[in-house]
Every structure is written in C-alpha cells, then in structure tokens.
Design an enzyme around this catalytic site. Structure first.
Site, PDB file in Angstrom:
ATOM      1  N   CYS A 344       0.786  -1.057  -0.086  1.00  0.00           N
ATOM      2  CA  CYS A 344      -0.085  -0.113  -0.058  1.00  0.00           C
ATOM      3  C   CYS A 344       0.812   1.260   0.083  1.00  0.00           C
ATOM      4  CB  CYS A 344      -0.944  -0.101   1.273  1.00  0.00           C
ATOM      5  SG  CYS A 344      -0.459  -1.102   2.606  1.00  0.00           S
ATOM      6  N   ARG A 373       7.316 -11.230   4.876  1.00  0.00           N
ATOM      7  CA  ARG A 373       6.931 -10.893   6.422  1.00  0.00           C
ATOM      8  C   ARG A 373       7.663 -12.034   7.212  1.00  0.00           C
ATOM      9  NH1 ARG A 373       0.564  -9.644   5.896  1.00  0.00           N
ATOM     10  NH2 ARG A 373       0.706  -8.081   4.357  1.00  0.00           N
ATOM     11  N   GLN A 391       0.703 -11.306  -3.031  1.00  0.00           N
ATOM     12  CA  GLN A 391      -0.887 -10.959  -3.034  1.00  0.00           C
ATOM     13  C   GLN A 391      -1.453 -10.465  -4.253  1.00  0.00           C
ATOM     14  OE1 GLN A 391      -0.304  -7.889  -0.020  1.00  0.00           O
ATOM     15  NE2 GLN A 391      -1.705  -9.029   1.339  1.00  0.00           N
ATOM     16  N   ASP A 393      -3.178  -7.920  -4.724  1.00  0.00           N
ATOM     17  CA  ASP A 393      -3.229  -6.591  -3.975  1.00  0.00           C
ATOM     18  C   ASP A 393      -4.087  -5.660  -4.948  1.00  0.00           C
ATOM     19  OD1 ASP A 393      -3.467  -5.206  -1.557  1.00  0.00           O
ATOM     20  OD2 ASP A 393      -1.196  -5.170  -1.235  1.00  0.00           O
ATOM     21  N   HIS A 395      -5.698  -1.197  -4.535  1.00  0.00           N
ATOM     22  CA  HIS A 395      -6.056  -0.066  -3.674  1.00  0.00           C
ATOM     23  C   HIS A 395      -7.076   0.647  -4.657  1.00  0.00           C
ATOM     24  CE1 HIS A 395      -2.642  -1.704  -1.801  1.00  0.00           C
ATOM     25  NE2 HIS A 395      -3.300  -1.185  -0.527  1.00  0.00           N
ATOM     26  N   LYS A 475     -13.667  -2.511   8.050  1.00  0.00           N
ATOM     27  CA  LYS A 475     -13.415  -3.492   7.115  1.00  0.00           C
ATOM     28  C   LYS A 475     -14.486  -4.551   6.731  1.00  0.00           C
ATOM     29  CE  LYS A 475     -10.597  -6.490   9.770  1.00  0.00           C
ATOM     30  NZ  LYS A 475      -9.220  -7.179  10.065  1.00  0.00           N
ATOM     31  N   HIS A 521      -8.320  -0.771   0.618  1.00  0.00           N
ATOM     32  CA  HIS A 521      -7.529  -1.674   0.458  1.00  0.00           C
ATOM     33  C   HIS A 521      -8.322  -2.945   0.135  1.00  0.00           C
ATOM     34  CE1 HIS A 521      -3.956   0.371   2.682  1.00  0.00           C
ATOM     35  NE2 HIS A 521      -5.189   1.008   3.246  1.00  0.00           N
TER      36      HIS A 521
END
Length: 650
Positions: A344, A373, A391, A393, A395, A475, A521
C-alpha cells in the site's frame, strides 16, 4: 436480603432475594429445567449455576440444547477430568494449564517420562471412569495466599507461578471435580456425569514450552476433541480423516508441485507443475481485473526505512519486517531498508506522481505484489503460511461519496471470481470501530454505514463484528467454506483515510481545492500461495481442468502406437492443452495408476484398435469406466474444457 429483579429472554421479569444462584432461578421455574440446566448467561457473561447474583440483571438459563455454551462447558470439564486422570495414573505428574480451544481442549503436563500414543487409551479409560462416578463439581473463592500455600504444599510450582502472575489482588476461584482440584475462572458443569462419555477423543501429544518461552521447561501437551453428542464427534473425526487426505502438504508431493527446504525457511521452490497452477491463476486474475477497470502496476521489493516510518509501519510492524542494511559505496554509511511486507505505501507513491483531479477518481490500482513478512518458524504451515508470498493486491483511490459504489462493485467482482473457482458458499463480516481509533464519530458512522449499504446494494447479507475494525477504518472480511465445511478468510476490503493523509496524497476537487482521497485496500484471493493451498484441498488435488498443471497424458499400450501417440499430443497442444506422451515400456494399468496418483484429469490410452480406428480410450480421474471416442471429438471436448471460465463466452 433485599429483592433483585431478573429479566428473562422473553422480556418477563421476576423478583428474587439477592444472592440467589442461577440454579435456584432454574428450580423456581420448573424441576425439569433445574435438572437440565448447565449454566446461565447473566448480563452477557457466561455464569456457573453456583455463582450468586446480587443485583438486577438479565438472565438466560442454558441446557445441552444451547450448543455454544454446552460445548464450552463440556470441553472445559474434560480438560480438568483429563488432568485428574493423568495424575491418578501417574501421581508424580505436575499440572499447568488446560484451556478450551476450537473443537476441544489441551492440557500441559510436566512428567519425567514421555507420554506415548498407547497412554492416550489408558487416559481415556480413566476419564470415563471419572465421568461415570457422577461426582459433584463445586467451587470456592480463596484468598491468594491460601491458594499459593495449597499448591506449595502439593509441589505444584506452575500453579504457584500462575497465581503470582495474575494482576490485582482479588480472591481466586477454585474448582473441584470430585476430590481433584484446579485453579479456574469457570464456569463448569454441576457433576462429572453431565459430560457425554462417548463424545470425546484424545487426539495427539506435542511438546510445548512453559509460557511459550524456549528458555523455560519443555512440557508435554495432550490434545482432545469433544462435542455434545457422539454423532457430532463421529462427523468431526470423519472430517479430519478427509482433511488428511486433502492435505496440500501430502498432495504437493504426489503432484510434484513445490518443495521447501531449510536453506530458505518459509519460502517456496515452485516446480513446473506448481508454477503452472500459479501462472494460470495469475493470468485469470489479470484478465478479470483489467475487465473491471484496474490498472496494473509493479513496485520495488526493497524500500528505504523512511517510507515505512512515514507510513507508520516501521513503528508498528517492524518485528514482522526483514531489514536490509547495506554500505553505500562512496559514503560507507549504513543505509537501512526493508523488504516490503505490504504494497500500500508504494501504491500511494504512484498515486502521488502528477496532479490528480476528481475526474481521475475512482482510480483502481492492482499489483501482484511480492511481499516478505517474518513469521515465527512454529507458525509456518506448508504453502499456506509462509514468509515470502504474492498478494492479488489492489487499492482504490476514491472520494467518500464513491465508497458505496466501489465497495458494491468489488463485492460483485469477488463473487464472480469465487464462483469461477468453485466457491459459492461464502459470507461477509463487517468489522466496526475499535475502542482505540482515530477520526470523528460522525466519520465512522458514515463510513460504516457506507460498507453496510454497499453489501445491501450488491444483494448480500453481512454479520457485524463490533470493535474488530482497524484503528483508522472499518473493513469487510469475506470467508468462504470449502467442500468439507472448513472456513477460510480470504478476501478483504478496508477503508483507510489514514495512509493517504500520512503520505500526503491529494486530488484537486471540483471546487479547485486540495482534498484527501479515501483508500480502499482490497484483495480477492489474498496470497496466491495460501489460496492455491486452499484450492488443492478444496478439490482434493483434482483441480478444475483449466487449472490442472498436467491436463492430459496420452499413454501407449503397445510400442506400435507411439507414432499415433505423438500425433495426438501435437493436436492437443495445438489447441492449447497441456498434454504429454507416456511411451514407457510399462503395462497400461501401471501407467494409469501412477498418473491417477499425480491427479492427471484425463488419461488417453492408445492400442492397436485405437490406431486403426483413429480413436482414443478415455479415462477421467475418479471414474472407473473408460469410453472409446473419436480423436476429433476428444480434442474438441478437451479444448472447450481447457478454456478458463472468463474466456468461455468471449
């Protein structure tokens, strides 16, 4: 005593003397309820039937029909009964803690000898003896010094340490199951006979450090599972047996998908078969996102700590980050960077290049972002819990007024993806404001309402999870249920006004002024690695034909058929089908068995008759019968099934 008023779930209220117990309340209603009662909920807290009620309250009496409360009590009592059984068989064993966990419980012991699998049977037998005694369960409240002396006299140092570590100075509750006693908050059942003796099973033995500290004593942990009826236990054991067959760690070897090794803990070595699944899934997601209006980006793996400090991750997430220190070639000074744990902040950097107008919003940005991670080694689990992952991912930069439409659009996008991948059973959970948060109450009201309105607009119900949102925004969590009933939380959508503010993101509004965008997100699959593991277990390795890494094997029965085998393979490959030839000098039954273990969806056998007739003997994975079909028909049918679902109507 002064009277108190107790209100029941139906809204009716009764007066009682202060100090009455839930057992007394149940008896005042009916003898039948008194006999069936197991516990109560008093002002939202789960209570033992023996605890006194001293003030006005709302109360509900529970029986074994109330499954949530019954399971908690049965499992909690069994933890005590198991510890008692262990100490009756091996008196020198020291007890520590035994909490309830999902589907069961565990208890940690210190014992000089190791428990064996055979010991579990002896412990179960002793537990049933204790249950059949139907001994009363009673509770008392003790001063701490009394409790400490009690355990010191019995050489139970772990209990002493537990008491000394409990904050405050309130008295402690003690429970007896017959003559065996344990420190416990409760609640518990009223006698050991209330535990169903045919509805539990001891499952396994494991090592566990005391307090989770590798510098402390290694204890022995015994796990058990329990339910309120033997049919439920049987169903659970059947599910575990099926889960073992589907375990992706077993199937990854049989299908030759990936491997992992000590030199790269938590990282995956993708073999050709596994990488085929990965790339097919990624290509599918790329097409879906492009069709839904996303622009795809790619951002660096290593980023200077300044960005992570600005975003807040350095202060709050550093323990999970891999830090990279390098000496600058000329300055010879340390430069501290980090492998990105999420994408992000980097996406905001792309948003911040050039001036953005309200006309550019919503801007949907997607990345197959590789992240790293740090996960403790004990938490790693095959390809489902790793340190290096990618991911899907995304946004969405938008205005507050666009949150409802963009969220509803994403829900419909996610529903389409899950349906294509065979998941039609999934739920939405809306996590709302936590106790510690930023932003005004009015802002939280609006944004939480926007997420709820988006679910309604998309035609989906949702469950509220009060207080489970992030400190900066609410969320949505999307949880799918697989073929054997397990739940997996995969997709998410999170509203974030915080990161755009921290990283100075802005757009020019219709009024000509600068405004902060909201950042949504969102992820559909989550990590590719984890989702591929879920897919493998969902389908027990028998992946949909379009995803299967090895789609077709054409196997010769006689060597004279080899040329025809090559011809068939070439025709299949020309249609985009992943086909291979098996010309080994082995019996066809051996070849079929080997490729079936490898989860090849279609095996085409070729002998003399097939060569002469230009046909194929078709065997599909999981089917015992074969069929003989014309070559052209087989190629046409397989080419149709090999087409990814998003391209079938194109």
């Amino acid at each position: 005593m002064a009277p108190i008023s107790l209100t029941f779930p139906d809204g009716n209220a009764r007066e009682y003397d202060a100090g009455i117990t839930p057992a007394g309340v149940a008896e005042s209603i009916s003898k039948s309820l008194f006999k069936k009662a197991i516990s109560a909920t008093v002002d939202g807290e789960h209570w033992d039937l023996q605890w006194p009620i001293n003030a006005d309250a709302k109360i509900a009496i529970h029986t074994m029909a109330d499954e949530d409360q019954a399971n908690e009590l049965v499992r909690h009592d069994l933890a005590h009964i198991m510890a008692r059984a262990v100490q009756e068989i091996w008196p020198d064993t020291k007890v520590t803690i035994g909490p309830v966990i999902k589907d069961g419980w565990y208890y940690d012991f210190e014992r000089a000898e190791s428990f064996t699998p055979e010991d579990l049977g002896a412990i179960e037998k002793k537990m049933r003896e204790i249950i059949n005694k139907r001994e009363p369960v009673r509770t008392e409240v003790w001063a701490r010094d009394v409790a400490i002396k009690y355990y010191e006299d019995r050489n139970e140092p772990y209990k002493v340490e537990l008491i000394e570590g409990i904050p405050g100075d309130e008295p402690l509750r003690m429970y007896w199951h017959g003559d065996w006693q344990d420190l416990c908050r409760g609640p518990h059942l009223q006698h050991t006979g209330q535990v169903p003796g045919d509805s539990f099973k001891l499952m396994s033995i494991a090592g566990a450090y005391w307090r989770g500290d590798s510098d402390r004593a290694m204890l022995q942990r015994i796990y058990g599972v329990a339910f309120t009826g033997k049919e439920k236990l049987r169903a659970h054991l059947n599910m575990l047996e099926e889960a073992a067959k589907r375990d992706h760690r077993k199937l990854r070897r049989e299908m030759d998908l990936v491997h992992m090794q000590e030199e790269a803990p938590g990282q995956i070595f993708w073999h050709p078969n596994g990488w085929s699944i990965y790339t097919q899934l990624q290509d599918y997601m790329r097409r879906k996102q492009h069709a839904d209006g996303y622009v795809e980006v790619n951002t660096p793996q290593v980023v200077n700590r300044k960005l992570w400090e600005d975003s807040g991750h350095w202060q709050n997430y550093q323990d999970h980050m891999f830090i990279v220190e390098v000496d600058e070639e000329h300055a010879r000074e340390k430069t501290v960077n980090a492998l990105k744990p999420m994408n992000c902040p980097c996406h905001v950097q792309i948003f911040n290049t050039g001036m953005k107008s309200y006309r550019d919003l919503p801007l949907r940005m997607a990345e197959f972002g590789s992240c790293n991670r740090y996960e403790p080694s004990g938490a790693l689990h095959g390809i489902m819990r790793v340190r290096g992952f990618t991911q899907d991912d995304g946004h969405i930069f938008c205005t507050e007024d666009q949150i409802v439409d963009e969220t509803a659009k994403f829900i419909n996008f996610l529903a389409s993806v899950y349906a294509d991948l065979g998941f039609n059973d999934w739920t939405i959970k809306l996590s709302t404001r936590p106790e510690k948060r930023i932003g005004s109450e009015e802002s939280w009201d609006r944004v939480e309402k926007a997420l709820g309105d988006a679910c309604n607009a998309a035609g989906y119900e949702y469950e509220l999870l009060p207080g489970e949102g992030a400190f900066y925004g609410p969320k949505l969590e999307f949880t799918l249920t697989d073929a054997i009933g397990r739940e997996w939380q995969c997709g998410t959508l999170q509203v974030d006004p915080n990161l755009p503010d921290r990283l100075d993101a802005s757009y020019v509004g219709a009024d000509g002024g600068k405004h902060r965008p909201y950042m949504l997100h969102r992820a559909t699959l989550g990590s590719f690695e984890r989702f591929i593991g879920i897919l493998i277990e969902e389908h027990a390795g028998k992946l949909p034909f379009w995803l299967a890494p090895r789609q077709v094997v054409v196997a010769s029965i006689i060597s004279d058929a080899n040329d025809y085998v090559h011809d068939v393979v070439e025709q299949l490959r020309a249609k985009g089908i992943r086909a291979e030839a098996d010309l080994r000098n082995e019996k066809i039954n051996y070849k079929v068995r080997e490729h079936s273990v490898g989860k090849v969806p279609v095996i085409l056998a070729v002998g003399a008759r097939e060569v002469e007739d230009r046909t194929l003997s078709v065997r599909r994975l999981g089917e015992k019968q074969t069929s003989v079909q014309a070559l052209d028909d087989v190629v046409r049918d397989l080419a149709t099934n090999a087409t990814p679902p998003d391209l079938r109507d194109a």
